[in-house]
Design a protein around this motif. Structure first.
Motif, short mmCIF file in Angstrom:
data_model
loop_
_atom_site.label_atom_id
_atom_site.label_comp_id
_atom_site.label_asym_id
_atom_site.label_seq_id
_atom_site.Cartn_x
_atom_site.Cartn_y
_atom_site.Cartn_z
N GLU A 23 16.54 11.56 1.48
CA GLU A 23 15.31 10.80 1.70
C GLU A 23 14.68 10.41 0.36
O GLU A 23 14.10 11.22 -0.33
CB GLU A 23 14.32 11.65 2.50
N VAL A 24 14.82 9.17 0.01
CA VAL A 24 14.22 8.65 -1.21
C VAL A 24 12.93 7.95 -0.83
O VAL A 24 12.93 7.04 0.01
CB VAL A 24 15.16 7.68 -1.94
N LYS A 25 11.84 8.39 -1.43
CA LYS A 25 10.55 7.78 -1.12
C LYS A 25 10.16 6.84 -2.24
O LYS A 25 10.30 7.15 -3.41
CB LYS A 25 9.48 8.86 -0.96
N SER A 26 9.65 5.69 -1.86
CA SER A 26 9.19 4.74 -2.86
C SER A 26 7.67 4.85 -2.98
O SER A 26 6.98 5.27 -2.05
CB SER A 26 9.60 3.32 -2.51
N ALA A 27 7.17 4.47 -4.12
CA ALA A 27 5.73 4.52 -4.37
C ALA A 27 5.03 3.45 -3.54
O ALA A 27 5.61 2.40 -3.26
CB ALA A 27 5.45 4.29 -5.85
N PRO A 28 3.78 3.71 -3.16
CA PRO A 28 3.07 2.70 -2.38
C PRO A 28 2.76 1.47 -3.23
O PRO A 28 2.61 1.56 -4.45
CB PRO A 28 1.78 3.41 -1.96
N LYS A 29 2.68 0.34 -2.59
CA LYS A 29 2.37 -0.91 -3.28
C LYS A 29 0.92 -0.87 -3.78
O LYS A 29 0.03 -0.39 -3.09
CB LYS A 29 2.56 -2.09 -2.33
N ILE A 30 0.71 -1.36 -4.97
CA ILE A 30 -0.63 -1.38 -5.56
C ILE A 30 -1.20 -2.79 -5.41
O ILE A 30 -0.58 -3.77 -5.80
CB ILE A 30 -0.60 -0.99 -7.05
N LEU A 49 -7.59 5.94 -13.97
CA LEU A 49 -7.42 4.69 -13.23
C LEU A 49 -7.16 3.54 -14.20
O LEU A 49 -6.24 2.73 -14.01
CB LEU A 49 -8.66 4.39 -12.39
N VAL A 50 -7.93 3.48 -15.27
CA VAL A 50 -7.76 2.43 -16.30
C VAL A 50 -6.36 2.53 -16.90
O VAL A 50 -5.64 1.53 -17.02
CB VAL A 50 -8.85 2.54 -17.39
N ARG A 51 -5.96 3.74 -17.28
CA ARG A 51 -4.64 3.92 -17.90
C ARG A 51 -3.52 3.57 -16.92
O ARG A 51 -2.53 2.94 -17.30
CB ARG A 51 -4.46 5.37 -18.36
N GLY A 52 -3.68 3.95 -15.66
CA GLY A 52 -2.64 3.73 -14.67
C GLY A 52 -2.47 2.28 -14.26
O GLY A 52 -1.38 1.86 -13.88
N LEU A 53 -3.54 1.50 -14.33
CA LEU A 53 -3.47 0.11 -13.88
C LEU A 53 -3.41 -0.90 -15.02
O LEU A 53 -3.46 -2.10 -14.78
CB LEU A 53 -4.66 -0.21 -12.97
N SER A 54 -3.32 -0.42 -16.25
CA SER A 54 -3.25 -1.33 -17.39
C SER A 54 -1.80 -1.63 -17.71
O SER A 54 -0.98 -0.70 -17.74
CB SER A 54 -3.92 -0.70 -18.60
N PRO A 55 -1.38 -2.82 -17.93
CA PRO A 55 -2.15 -4.04 -18.02
C PRO A 55 -2.32 -4.77 -16.69
O PRO A 55 -3.17 -5.64 -16.56
CB PRO A 55 -1.34 -4.91 -18.97
N TYR A 56 -1.49 -4.43 -15.68
CA TYR A 56 -1.63 -5.16 -14.42
C TYR A 56 -1.60 -4.17 -13.28
O TYR A 56 -0.78 -3.26 -13.30
CB TYR A 56 -0.48 -6.17 -14.27
N PRO A 57 -2.45 -4.30 -12.29
CA PRO A 57 -3.43 -5.34 -12.03
C PRO A 57 -4.75 -5.14 -12.78
O PRO A 57 -5.60 -6.00 -12.74
CB PRO A 57 -3.64 -5.27 -10.52
N ALA A 58 -4.93 -4.04 -13.45
CA ALA A 58 -6.09 -3.70 -14.27
C ALA A 58 -7.26 -3.18 -13.43
O ALA A 58 -7.52 -3.67 -12.34
CB ALA A 58 -6.55 -4.87 -15.14
N ALA A 59 -7.93 -2.18 -13.97
CA ALA A 59 -9.15 -1.65 -13.36
C ALA A 59 -10.27 -2.64 -13.68
O ALA A 59 -10.30 -3.22 -14.77
CB ALA A 59 -9.46 -0.28 -13.92
N TYR A 60 -11.20 -2.83 -12.75
CA TYR A 60 -12.24 -3.83 -12.97
C TYR A 60 -13.55 -3.41 -12.33
O TYR A 60 -13.60 -2.53 -11.48
CB TYR A 60 -11.80 -5.19 -12.43
N PHE A 61 -14.64 -4.08 -12.77
CA PHE A 61 -15.96 -3.92 -12.18
C PHE A 61 -16.70 -5.23 -12.37
O PHE A 61 -16.22 -6.13 -13.04
CB PHE A 61 -16.72 -2.75 -12.82
N ASN A 62 -17.85 -5.36 -11.76
CA ASN A 62 -18.65 -6.58 -11.90
C ASN A 62 -19.71 -6.39 -12.96
O ASN A 62 -20.43 -5.40 -12.95
CB ASN A 62 -19.30 -6.96 -10.56
#
Length: 133
Positions: A23-30, A49-62
């Motif tokens: 059973e090979v599990k794949s990571a969930p889609k981001i 979160l910033v480190r994990g999502l950099s450079p894409y899709p990137a952590a963001y705020f308004n």
């Protein structure tokens, strides 16, 4: 590495069979929505979160009605008072700290909607952040 190559060359390598896993599990889609920063979380969680999502899709705020992506951050030891009176700390030249639940998070590299990716010093030269008191 040299010892390993010599061992392979002489035939003195002990090999091990890799276990076969059915059973090979794949990571969930981001998705982009996963990158929205909740500033009511701990600084360490947001930093990761910033480190994990950099450079894409990137952590963001308004920020002032525009999307602001964060590509690099740093933990600080500046604790946030329980009242959270100052959501931002900045000298308008070299640093921008944003309040999380426990500590301030230092922003190092970001991109404001419609602008290029830049270091915090460049960003602060062209953008005035209203420091709360």
């Amino acid at each position: 590495v040299l010892k390993t190559i010599q061992a392979i060359d002489t035939g003195n390598v002990k090999t091990q069979k890799q276990p076969f896993v059915q059973e090979v599990k794949s990571a969930p889609k981001i998705y982009k929505e996963h990158g929205k920063i909740d500033w009511h979380k701990k600084a360490f969680e947001i930093h990761n979160l910033v480190r994990g999502l950099s450079p894409y899709p990137a952590a963001y705020f308004n920020l002032n009605g525009k999307t602001c992506k964060i590509f690099s951050s740093k933990m600080t030891s500046i604790s946030v008072e329980k009242e959270r009176k100052a959501p931002f700390q900045t000298d308008q030249k070299t640093y921008l700290h944003i309040a999380c639940t426990d500590f301030y998070l230092s922003i190092l590299e970001l991109q404001l909607e419609g602008k290029k990716k830049m270091a915090i010093e460049e960003f602060l030269r062209g953008t005035h952040i209203q420091e709360a008191n």
